[in-house]
Design an enzyme around this catalytic site. Structure first.
Site, PDB file in Angstrom:
ATOM      1  CE1 TYR A 143       8.312   4.516   1.281  1.00 33.49           C
ATOM      2  CE2 TYR A 143       8.881   2.669  -0.138  1.00 33.49           C
ATOM      3  CZ  TYR A 143       8.723   3.200   1.116  1.00 33.49           C
ATOM      4  OH  TYR A 143       8.984   2.419   2.203  1.00 33.49           O
ATOM      5  CE  LYS A 192       4.491  15.145  13.114  1.00 39.08           C
ATOM      6  NZ  LYS A 192       4.374  14.752  14.535  1.00 39.08           N
ATOM      7  CG  ASP A 225       3.529  12.014  16.599  1.00 42.31           C
ATOM      8  OD1 ASP A 225       2.392  12.055  16.061  1.00 42.31           O
ATOM      9  OD2 ASP A 225       4.010  12.993  17.207  1.00 42.31           O
ATOM     10  CG  ASP A 249       7.959   0.878   4.789  1.00 40.71           C
ATOM     11  OD1 ASP A 249       7.856  -0.347   4.617  1.00 40.71           O
ATOM     12  OD2 ASP A 249       9.052   1.436   5.030  1.00 40.71           O
ATOM     13  CG  ASP A 253       8.029  -3.499   9.055  1.00 41.19           C
ATOM     14  OD1 ASP A 253       7.380  -3.928   8.079  1.00 41.19           O
ATOM     15  OD2 ASP A 253       9.273  -3.594   9.140  1.00 41.19           O
TER      16      ASP A 253
HETATM   17  C1  IPM Z   1       7.822  -3.230   2.190  1.00 46.47           C
HETATM   18  C2  IPM Z   1       9.302  -3.065   2.059  1.00 46.47           C
HETATM   19  C3  IPM Z   1       9.602  -2.240   0.824  1.00 46.47           C
HETATM   20  C4  IPM Z   1       8.941  -0.893   1.011  1.00 46.47           C
HETATM   21  C5  IPM Z   1      11.089  -2.095   0.497  1.00 46.47           C
HETATM   22  C6  IPM Z   1      11.780  -3.420   0.372  1.00 46.47           C
HETATM   23  C7  IPM Z   1      11.310  -1.257  -0.734  1.00 46.47           C
HETATM   24  O1  IPM Z   1       9.818  -2.501   3.215  1.00 46.47           O
HETATM   25  O2  IPM Z   1       7.201  -3.820   1.253  1.00 46.47           O
HETATM   26  O3  IPM Z   1       7.267  -2.803   3.195  1.00 46.47           O
HETATM   27  O4  IPM Z   1       9.499  -0.010   1.677  1.00 46.47           O
HETATM   28  O5  IPM Z   1       7.851  -0.712   0.473  1.00 46.47           O
HETATM   29 MG    MG Z   2       8.400  -2.273   4.796  1.00 49.56          MG
END
Ligand code: IPM
Ligand code: MG
Length: 357
Positions: A143, A192, A225, A249, A253
């Site tokens: 990032y 990884k 993975d 990240d 999710d």
């Molecule tokens: C998160 C989001 C952010 C990230 C984006 C919006 C930059 O996906 O907070 O997980 O990738 O960190």
């Molecule tokens: Mg995110």
């Protein structure tokens, strides 16, 4: 009486609506538990671009630095999607994390008893309850690595680089181990290392910190993975997961969806000091902004995390979390609504949580 100063970064889309509800709940909690709160607003994301031309004005950084903590709604939306990378709303979010030195992102994925039916996983896979904490490195890795675009002999290419230093891995590893110590004593480090050099450094560093400082914690390693697969195959094996910025990240999710609704999950971003940045995991949902359909609970739960981790008001935090669990029995916003419960708006949900406090 203790008095805390909180900066509000309402942001874009549903951000302002959900933060307003969380503020209401925080005020109610402060009356009930006897501490003082003052709030000030600052600009971030699309709202900041519209007002000042940049996604993260210096004034916002200064205010957050001076505050006891920051509560963020969400940033981004189609209006700003065609802007170049550096001036997109997302750049503001990355910028504030970096400017405040918030290297540790805590993302709990928990199942609320009342929402078990909402998980896409079968009941026997979830078991009695599910409680995973993803600890994501937040200010390093790909990032923030060197990036660029170049054209050589008429062929265009682009690159981003993943780089981690030993001190960066050490400090996030310690956050992971400390978290595991407070929970069920198990830490899974995800990388990884079969392919990436940065992952090999990561793995060796986490192992050394474990051996030297946390021999009582059970440390395991998974390739990313495999971890993605294990999260849906047998999520109960996990207590705390510690991983890099990008893997975190993605995995957070996935872990959040196991709980049924991304609209329910909170997060905390912490640095070396006490102050933190608290935000829901979900995005700005521009499609439902202003309709009253937004679910404010993830932001309300983020405010509870703020009370616990930054403001030392654990009782107030617990009371808010209990009120949220209770409200789900009878009332739901559209995203998690089911037959037999009352369908309420964002504002009504905020009022209900207040009334149960
Ligand atoms: C998160 C989001 C952010 C990230 C984006 C919006 C930059 O996906 O907070 O997980 O990738 O960190
Ligand atoms: Mg995110």
């Amino acid at each position: 009486m203790k008095e805390y100063n909180i900066v509000l970064l309402k942001g874009d889309g549903i951000g302002p609506e959900i933060v307003t509800q969380a503020v209401k709940v925080l005020r109610r909690a402060s009356e009930k538990f006897g501490f003082g709160l003052s709030f000030e607003e600052a600009l971030l994301g699309g709202a900041a671009i519209d007002a000042t031309g940049v996604p993260l004005p210096q004034e916002t950084v200064d205010r957050c630095r001076a505050a006891d903590s920051t509560l963020l709604g969400a940033v981004g939306g189609p209006k700003w999607d065609s802007l170049p990378g550096k001036v997109r709303p997302e750049a503001g979010l990355l910028g504030i994390r970096s400017a405040l030195g918030l290297f540790a992102n805590l993302r709990p994925a928990v199942i609320f008893e009342q929402l078990r039916g909402a998980s896409p996983l079968k009941a026997e896979i979830i078991g009695d309850d599910l409680d995973i904490m993803v600890v994501r490195e937040l200010t390093g890795g790909i990032y923030f690595g060197e990036r660029g675009r170049e054209t050589v002999n008429g062929v265009e290419s682009a690159h981003d680089t993943e780089r981690y230093s030993v001190p960066e891995v050490e400090r996030i590893a310690r956050v992971g181990f400390e978290m595991a110590k407070k929970r069920r004593g198990r830490l899974c480090s995800v990388d990884k290392a079969n392919v990436l050099e940065s992952s090999r450094l990561w793995r060796a560093t986490v192992a050394r910190i474990g051996k030297e400082e946390y021999p009582e914690i059970e440390l395991t390693n998974l390739y990313v993975d495999n971890c993605a697969m294990q999260l849906v195959r047998n999520p109960k094996q996990f207590d705390v997961i510690v991983t890099s910025n990008m893997f975190g990240d993605i995995l957070s999710d996935e872990a959040s969806m196991i709980s049924g609704s991304i609209g329910m999950l909170a997060s905390a971003s912490l640095g070396a000091g006490k102050a933190g940045l608290y935000e829901p995991i979900h995005g700005s949902a521009p499609d439902i902004a202003g309709t009253g359909m937004a679910n404010p609970l993830a932001t309300i739960l983020s405010a509870a995390m703020m009370l616990r981790y930054s403001l030392e008001e654990p009782q107030a935090a617990q009371a808010i979390e209990d009120a949220v669990a209770k409200v789900l029995k009878t009332a739901r916003t559209a995203d998690i609504w089911t037959e037999g419960t009352k369908r309420v708006t964002c504002e009504e949900m905020g009022d209900l949580v207040c009334s149960l406090l």
